[in-house]
Design an enzyme around this catalytic site. Sequence first.
Site, PDB file in Angstrom:
ATOM      1  N   ASN A 104       1.078  69.131  28.054  1.00 22.45           N
ATOM      2  CA  ASN A 104       1.654  68.122  27.165  1.00 22.45           C
ATOM      3  C   ASN A 104       3.054  68.491  26.694  1.00 22.45           C
ATOM      4  OD1 ASN A 104       1.320  65.708  25.266  1.00 22.45           O
ATOM      5  ND2 ASN A 104       1.825  67.368  23.858  1.00 22.45           N
ATOM      6  N   ASP A 197       1.887  59.474  22.700  1.00 28.36           N
ATOM      7  CA  ASP A 197       2.503  60.335  23.699  1.00 28.36           C
ATOM      8  C   ASP A 197       3.031  61.603  23.036  1.00 28.36           C
ATOM      9  OD1 ASP A 197       3.834  61.440  25.835  1.00 28.36           O
ATOM     10  OD2 ASP A 197       5.391  59.925  25.951  1.00 28.36           O
ATOM     11  N   ASP A 203       8.105  67.292  24.214  1.00 29.29           N
ATOM     12  CA  ASP A 203       7.093  66.497  24.913  1.00 29.29           C
ATOM     13  C   ASP A 203       7.528  66.247  26.352  1.00 29.29           C
ATOM     14  OD1 ASP A 203       4.565  64.782  24.372  1.00 29.29           O
ATOM     15  OD2 ASP A 203       5.896  63.468  25.520  1.00 29.29           O
ATOM     16  N   ASP A 234      -5.706  70.607  28.516  1.00 25.65           N
ATOM     17  CA  ASP A 234      -5.496  70.467  27.078  1.00 25.65           C
ATOM     18  C   ASP A 234      -4.882  69.114  26.735  1.00 25.65           C
ATOM     19  OD1 ASP A 234      -5.303  71.817  24.372  1.00 25.65           O
ATOM     20  OD2 ASP A 234      -3.185  71.363  24.684  1.00 25.65           O
ATOM     21  N   HIS A 238      -2.826  62.590  25.241  1.00 23.20           N
ATOM     22  CA  HIS A 238      -1.389  62.489  25.018  1.00 23.20           C
ATOM     23  C   HIS A 238      -0.595  62.523  26.322  1.00 23.20           C
ATOM     24  CE1 HIS A 238      -2.350  63.344  20.806  1.00 23.20           C
ATOM     25  NE2 HIS A 238      -3.075  64.351  21.240  1.00 23.20           N
ATOM     26  N   GLU A 264      -9.950  67.965  27.665  1.00 21.99           N
ATOM     27  CA  GLU A 264     -10.115  67.894  26.216  1.00 21.99           C
ATOM     28  C   GLU A 264      -9.475  66.609  25.705  1.00 21.99           C
ATOM     29  OE1 GLU A 264      -8.437  68.932  22.017  1.00 21.99           O
ATOM     30  OE2 GLU A 264      -7.279  69.149  23.851  1.00 21.99           O
ATOM     31  N   ASP A 418     -36.956  64.095  10.455  1.00 20.52           N
ATOM     32  CA  ASP A 418     -36.886  65.494  10.029  1.00 20.52           C
ATOM     33  C   ASP A 418     -37.385  66.487  11.068  1.00 20.52           C
ATOM     34  OD1 ASP A 418     -35.925  64.694   7.568  1.00 20.52           O
ATOM     35  OD2 ASP A 418     -37.913  64.620   6.654  1.00 20.52           O
TER      36      ASP A 418
END
Length: 496
Positions: A104, A197, A203, A234, A238, A264, A418
């Site tokens: 990224n 982005d 970037d 990663d 983005h 991710e 439960d």
Amino acid sequence: MRNQTLLQYFHWYYHDEEKLWQRAASQAASLKETGITGVWFPPAYKSTEGANSPGYDCYDLYDLGEFDQKNSIPTRYGTKEEYTTAINALHEQGIIVLADVVFNHKAGADELEKVAVRRVAEENREEYISEVFEIEAWTRFTFPGRNGKYSEFIWDKSCFSGIDWAEDLQETAIFSIQNEHGEGWGDVPSKEMGNYDYLMFNDIEFRNKAVREELKRWGEWYYESCGIDGFRLDAVKHIDSDFLIEWVDHLKAKFNRDFFIVAENWVIDDVKHLRDYIELTGGKMQLFDSMLHYNFYAAGNTGNEYDLSKIFENTLTESNPQRAITFVDNHDSQPLQAMDSYVDFWFRPLAYALILFRQQGIPCVFYPDLYGAEYTDHDAEGNEVHVELIGVNDLPLMLRIRRDLAFGFQRDYLDHPDCIGWTREGIPDAAGSGLAIVLSNGGDGAKKMEMGKGHAGKIFVDALGHRAEEIAIDENGWAEFFCNAGSVSVWVIKAG
């Protein structure tokens, strides 16, 4: 025939005296014995802080601890030689290795350039709040310490779409770089903040063909240099997904092999975003099931008020288990990190039972849960906080049970708020396999469950030693299984 089990072999603050690569090499045999089949390593390349950074502020992708850059030769985790030694040691034990890939952004440029930019609004990246003007920014990467070895590619302002620091103005802001590739941001999956982005640092501009080709060359070099088996990608929400598909397909074709790819895409609200990403990328990648993590977090925080029968609702594990990587916590969710959502200690054994003993998903264990961790950092208010993460006592045994016994047809009894349970019937090829799981977030729990007629007359015991009973399976393959309050029991065939 193996159950896949991944280990995230680091945490954000790992900075122990023993370098991580050396530790991994020395533990390779014990990891195999524990039942680990794959290891996810942290970023192995030089970061802006050299040996003092976890690696996600990456500077030079080609420097794996080989060159004198950013005030050190090794990275936080060791040298390139130690890295490849660790990979080879794990391979000798039949354990695959995943490399962490940060595409990224880049950080820590070597030279300033004059760059045409526009300011954008913090909360709406599509909203420009200035006209075009020029700043001096750190956007030129020449890597003088490496001096062109492996790659002579120079990164400059045409390789980036945004930056967050104007050197001449001494100002932090989000600046959209106005270059030949378009004045706006790239097309990315996340529409948070209008267009997500821009995340941090410089970037990367994936509309620049030269950038895409350089990253493909780097991928080839990395595989040929290190022999890794796959990649953890990663911050993919983005990044232009078309580029990631292009990159994965290129490596697959170049080396005629399928790499294990896990992405991710951190989602906190709706599993639809994970399902949409799988569709967008043609099912080429596994995804971390962050939604299941948040269910665990909520369950740990609310105790017996949490409805365990809904633990898998709104998760990738429920809707697309073939693509789900399940986990309890990771380096982003550990205490004092930006997305701190650490699952409460009492619930951690229950959460691990929910990812280790079921058919759905591939589990990924977090390093501190095996080895513990201790560190000091500052909280959001600037206060110094000391953190000690204690390992999950039952986890090594649970991993070996998964390795040896967690096979066969699954019957679910996720039918009580439960107390829930399930059974695995076992398979002939795994002697003694089959198990029954019961867990409770309230009082002592009991579930009547079916193991299958093939287990009639067999005696089951709690492998974790939390319950002392011996339970006989009836002639129809059924029995009532138990667990303690706020605990989990794993019932297996009594040895001998």
